[in-house]
Design an enzyme around this catalytic site. Structure first.
Site, PDB file in Angstrom:
ATOM      1  N   SER A 169       9.281 -10.058   1.644  1.00 31.58           N
ATOM      2  CA  SER A 169       8.893  -9.517   0.351  1.00 31.58           C
ATOM      3  C   SER A 169       9.705 -10.134  -0.783  1.00 31.58           C
ATOM      4  CB  SER A 169       9.102  -7.997   0.326  1.00 31.58           C
ATOM      5  OG  SER A 169       8.380  -7.376   1.342  1.00 31.58           O
ATOM      6  N   ASP A 193      10.616  -7.456  -6.443  1.00 28.27           N
ATOM      7  CA  ASP A 193       9.708  -8.483  -6.957  1.00 28.27           C
ATOM      8  C   ASP A 193       9.993  -8.809  -8.422  1.00 28.27           C
ATOM      9  OD1 ASP A 193       8.593  -8.342  -4.471  1.00 28.27           O
ATOM     10  OD2 ASP A 193       6.745  -7.363  -5.087  1.00 28.27           O
ATOM     11  N   GLU A 230      10.541  -2.163  -3.314  1.00 22.47           N
ATOM     12  CA  GLU A 230       9.665  -3.327  -3.247  1.00 22.47           C
ATOM     13  C   GLU A 230       9.358  -3.842  -4.649  1.00 22.47           C
ATOM     14  OE1 GLU A 230       7.916  -6.266  -1.569  1.00 22.47           O
ATOM     15  OE2 GLU A 230       8.147  -4.612  -0.163  1.00 22.47           O
TER      16      GLU A 230
END
Length: 1022
Positions: free
Chosen positions: A598, A344, A340
């Site tokens: 995400s 990002d 994750e």
């Protein structure tokens, strides 16, 4: 406690913090009924039974409860109300907010807690003067926790005894399968009366992810037939495409990405190098885990794309940037960083290469804590905040916990931070097995931009996806309806010109990557299943009111609709990011594939960073909270978004455990799956969810971005709000079904869709007719997208001929009542509060309605400046030779120097009032059938009224048409022909023939757009 009086805090049970809509009312009532500071063994057993039922259902889990011991402690926040209510400020328009938020010290003073009240609460719970039992408690101010009057928060870590002293409630330790798992309480909390009136919100900083496994099946719900294979249209490619985030940004035409790419490739012009040298704002990322080694590995990833390192002195033409990790440790290996996090940071690093990044790790705390530390980080001061993490609990809407969460993001608004959150990856169920549609409440914050997910297919990818066979076949056959749908969705190249290797958007559908396959033994296996992240989250949070920006957009919702916008999340396209297992020494590859909303949320953060660069370059403030601007842009410039109209996010289900009786085998209505943690289960699909439709929907929101067109629309809106309005709105006095003309003016009456018998009343004049069938038309979004310079000329020609109902023109007087009806039913005004300032209003809705619009543009120049250059964009979709002249008129009825449209001297007066083009002359030649051209008008003043004269030459004979019908030829009913159609933000289409000589009424023979703002600053979007 002795000597202390307490006041009950409503809706403050442990289930009010954790389990709204996820457990039975009986569980909530039962837990609320158990209270006291010393529970009996029987009460502890009852609490265990309630929590077992609430969280674990029939799962094979043993739950036990005991009184918390002296060694147990929990961190809590007392959140005070604000000294003043900011609603009036935040509900005003963007420009008014920006003016107020520029003075941050005043904002902190006005909208934080009253300092004296805050200090009184601190004194009551800490230090020598604290209430009974709290004398050992200390205020937390270590950087992770923000305790201040501005944040209105008092953070405390309390022991079990201190918890009882503060809340008059016993703290409990809950064990699952013999292991202590979380702390809880029975009954409602209370607060000492000395502080109860000052504390409006509570938060408990305890990370927990309960397993909600309710299994009560509603007999009234029939099972949904799922089909087999790939269950999502546009999610079935045999080989998923894999692109770095900068390439995906180019697919969406991010306004500065071409310049960044050219500088990285060493092929940049001087102008592109200038663009790359402009700093963009800092982006904050709230992450579950981070590691200091990440910076070095991210630099390896940037080097792969020829981007300079974070912290490098030599920026190779780019603005210098850095990466700050506020929760890492040199002792933490790189692979402790989650996928994750690397997802990002990879997206920001490449799609917003000129933005520094600040990582706010909150491992061991809640996402709430991470957000608060980012929002109040004065040292790094991120302008944009993005996270895809949620708190895996659901507070009751009217609880102190929900209030604290909501107000935390109001703090972000007040600090002028753009907050972006993913919509979640569980489709319409949010992965809760209740059988109902649900959203994560922490993914539905009204003051954040919530980002959903699409599946993007290039032409090459579509060729390998059997679910797209019909779309592909119709597009290749040049079926007009399909082409119009695809162009509204972002297609800009004729299918015949597409190659399997082209990096170009062909079609986007809802991200819905579930698959159901029949095994050789006749049973069905679903993998991915509804228990996994594989679909765009979306739905309605009925626990909060519909936000003002969605109400103004005309959405018929009974709560907060999510998402607001979307971007590619997976399915047929994945992101090529830094591998979370990369260790820098070659044992693991540098990159890895990743997907999810995400990814969509930080991609929108990267776009926002680029937009902020443009805003700053044009002398505008950074965007901050701009949800309302997005919805205005969608109303007046729908071409700013790619409309996703194919697919759904239906994923609501009940959950059978492997030991459940009656779970059938070999029935596709139930999917046999393998849980990620091992074991087997059955899913009962209810079929509840949301479809993608034209316009806003609860799968992808307003759609995915066309970055350049969105930048132009947002800057136009911002400058209009910042300026002094010279000309009146097209209408005033809005109510549900009528408005009043805002001026003496000529107005176009445009009818669209299957209205049947309709009537439009403008003062004492009536326009009536009937439209029994809906023909194929080029709507506002399609026409606006055709004004992209790289839009395929052949595709323009293929779209020619989609006909409208003939428009008409009516002269009205200021104050005349305007309304419309379908049969005997009055049509409601639709989005009028968003569009009236931009020259048009509509009655009805997206599917069928009447638009009343001006045939002229009003110059809204940056800073209300005079003598400005203005871009004129043109796309010709008619075969005759064409010319265009633009001239200044004296009023909204078209008068020029005393001559009214239709007067004998009008043509000469208009020519005398024509604007001069940059380079000389007053007449712009049409670019030819299908082609695009630009021109620049000079010496345009703020508030000028710009009108047009269009000429088309047929077989040597030139016909001239005016925007004001009174100057045009008469038609059989004795009126005058209207040759123009308003397509939204300063955009019009011309019709080059008439009903007399065979008009097709497509109103696109020459499309014209005025752009009053893009030449501001360094012309970044002109």
């Amino acid at each position: 406690m002795s000597g202390t009086l307490f006041a009950n805090v409503d809706n403050s049970t442990f289930l009010d913090l954790t389990a709204y809509e996820l457990t039975s009312d009986a569980n909530v009532v039962t837990l609320a009924s158990i209270s006291g500071t010393s529970l009996s063994p029987d009460q502890l057993t009852e609490v265990a039974q309630v929590l077992k039922s609430a969280f674990y259902g029939t799962a094979d889990a043993e739950v036990s409860v005991r009184a918390a011991s002296g060694g147990d402690s929990i961190t809590i926040a007392l959140v005070l109300d604000r000294a003043n209510d900011p609603d009036a400020l935040l509900s005003g328009n963007w420009a008014a907010r920006q003016a107020a938020l520029a003075d941050q010290p005043s904002v902190a003073s006005l909208y934080g807690a009253d300092p004296a009240t805050y200090q009184a609460v601190v004194d009551a719970v800490t230090g020598a003067g604290a209430l009974d039992g709290l004398t050992g408690t200390a205020l937390l101010t270590d950087g992770v926790y923000v305790s201040s009057a501005e944040s209105r928060t008092v953070w405390l870590t309390v022991t079990a005894d201190e918890f009882a002293a503060l809340f008059d409630t016993q703290l409990l330790t809950v064990s699952v399968d013999g292991e202590p798992s979380f702390l809880a309480w029975a009954g409602s909390l209370s607060l000492p009366t000395d502080i109860a009136g000052s504390v409006a919100g509570l938060w408990v900083d305890q990370a927990m992810a309960p397993e909600y496994t309710e299994v009560d099946i509603d007999d009234a719900v029939d099972p949904a037939t799922l089909g087999s294979g790939a269950l999502g249209v546009g999610n079935g490619a045999t080989t998923d495409a894999l692109y770095t985030p900068d390439a995906i940004a180019r697919l969406y035409d991010f306004p500065l990405s071409e310049a960044y790419e050219a500088v990285a490739a060493g092929t940049a012009t001087d102008w592109q190098r200038m663009v790359a040298s402009l700093s963009s704002p800092t982006v904050g990322l709230v992450e579950g885990t981070t590691a200091d080694a990440l910076k070095g590995y991210l630099n390896d990833y940037r080097a792969m794309l020829n981007l300079p390192a974070y912290g490098a002195a030599d920026t190779d033409g780019f603005a210098a940037v850095d990466l700050v990790n506020l929760a890492g440790s040199d002792t933490v290996p790189a692979n402790a960083t989650s996928g994750e996090t690397t997802l990002d940071v990879s997206i920001i690093a490449t799609a917003a290469p000129n933005s520094s990044q600040v990582l706010y790790g909150y491992s061991g705390q809640t996402t709430y804590t991470g957000y608060q530390s980012a929002i109040f980080d004065a040292e790094n001061a991120p302008s944009i905040l993005t996270s895809s993490y949620s708190d895996h609990i659901r507070p009751t809407p009217d609880s102190p916990f929900a209030w604290a969460y909501e107000q935390l993001f109001v703090d972000a608004q007040l600090r002028n931070i753009t907050a972006l959150m993913s919509s979640g990856d569980g489709g319409s169920s949010a992965q809760y097995a209740t059988g109902n549609t649900l959203v994560h409440s922490s993914h539905a914050v009204g003051s954040a931009i919530i980002v959903g997910g699409s599946s993007l297919s290039t032409f090459g990818t579509a060729l390998t996806d059997t679910t797209l066979e019909a779309v592909l076949s119709n597009a290749q056959a040049n079926d007009l309806a399909t082409l119009l749908q695809l162009v509204a969705g972002g297609l800009a190249i004729a299918p015949a010109h597409l190659d399997a290797t082209d990096l170009a958007l062909f079609v986007e559908t809802v991200w819905y990557d579930y698959r159901l396959e029949q095994k050789t033994d006749g049973t069905y296996e679903m993998d991915p299943s509804y228990l996994k992240n594989a679909a765009s989250g979306g739905g309605i949070d009925t626990g909060q009111p519909i936000p003002s920006y969605q109400a103004a957009f005309g959405l018929p919702l009974d709560g907060r609709g999510i998402p607001d916008v979307s971007a590619v999340a997976g399915g047929n396209t994945w992101y090529k990011i830094l591998n979370p297992d990369y260790d820098g020494i070659g044992s693991e590859p540098l990159t890895a594939p990743e997907s999810g909303t995400s990814a969509a949320a930080p991609l929108w953060a990267a776009l926002t960073a680029q937009l902020d660069v443009i805003f700053q370059d044009q002398g505008l403030p950074e965007l901050g909270y701009y949800n309302d601007l997005l919805y205005i842009a969608a109303a007046i410039a729908p071409g700013s978004f790619n409309d996703v109209t194919i697919g759904h996010n239906t994923a609501s289900f009940f959950y059978y455990h492997e030991d459940s009786e009656g779970a059938p085998n070999g029935n596709p209505d139930y999917a046999f799956i393998a849980k990620s943690s091992g074991g087997e289960a059955y899913i009962f699909a209810t079929g509840l969810g949301y479809p993608a439709i034209e316009g806003y929907d609860l799968t992808t929101g307003l759609g995915t971005p066309n970055g350049l067109l969105l930048a132009r629309a947002l800057t136009a809106i911002a400058h209009a709000q910042m300026g002094n309005q010279v000309q009146p709105d097209v209408v005033s006095g809005l109510n549900a079904t009528t408005a009043a003309s805002g001026a003496d003016q000529a107005l176009l009456v445009q009818v669209a869709g299957p209205l049947g018998r309709y009537q439009v009343t403008l003062g004492d004049q009536v326009v009536a007719g009937s439209t029994d069938g809906e023909g194929l038309v080029s709507g506002d979004a399609v026409v606006q997208k055709m004004l992209q310079s790289d839009f395929d000329a052949t595709l323009v020609q293929l779209l020619d001929g989609a006909s409208h109902v003939a428009s008409s023109t009516v002269a009205v007087t200021e104050g005349d009542a305007i309304g419309a009806s379908m049969g005997d039913t009055a049509l409601g005004l639709y989005q009028a509060g968003l569009t009236a300032g931009f020259g048009f209003v509509s009655f009805g809705g997206d599917d069928a309605g009447v638009t009343v619009a001006r045939p002229v543009a009003i110059a809204e120049t940056p800073g209300d400046a005079n003598g400005q250059d203005v871009v004129v964009r043109m796309r010709q979709s008619g075969a005759p030779d064409s010319t265009l002249m633009i001239y200044r008129v004296d009023d909204l009825s078209g008068t020029v120097d005393g001559q009214r449209p239709g007067d004998a001297g009008y043509a000469a007066a208009a020519e005398a009032a024509a604007y001069t083009l940059k380079g000389g002359g007053t007449v712009i030649a049409g670019p030819g059938f299908g082609n695009y051209a630009e021109a620049v008008l000079t010496e345009v003043d703020d508030g000028d009224i710009l009108a047009m004269r269009f000429s088309a030459t047929f077989e040597g004979v030139t016909a001239t048409y005016w925007a004001f019908a009174e100057a045009n030829e008469t038609v059989p009913d004795g009126g005058h022909a209207t040759h123009i159609w308003n397509y939204g933000l300063n955009t019009w289409g011309w019709e080059d023939t008439t009903a007399v000589n065979g008009s097709d009424f497509d109103y696109n023979d020459l499309i014209v757009q005025f752009d009053f703002t893009s030449l501001t600053g360094h012309d970044l979007i002109a």
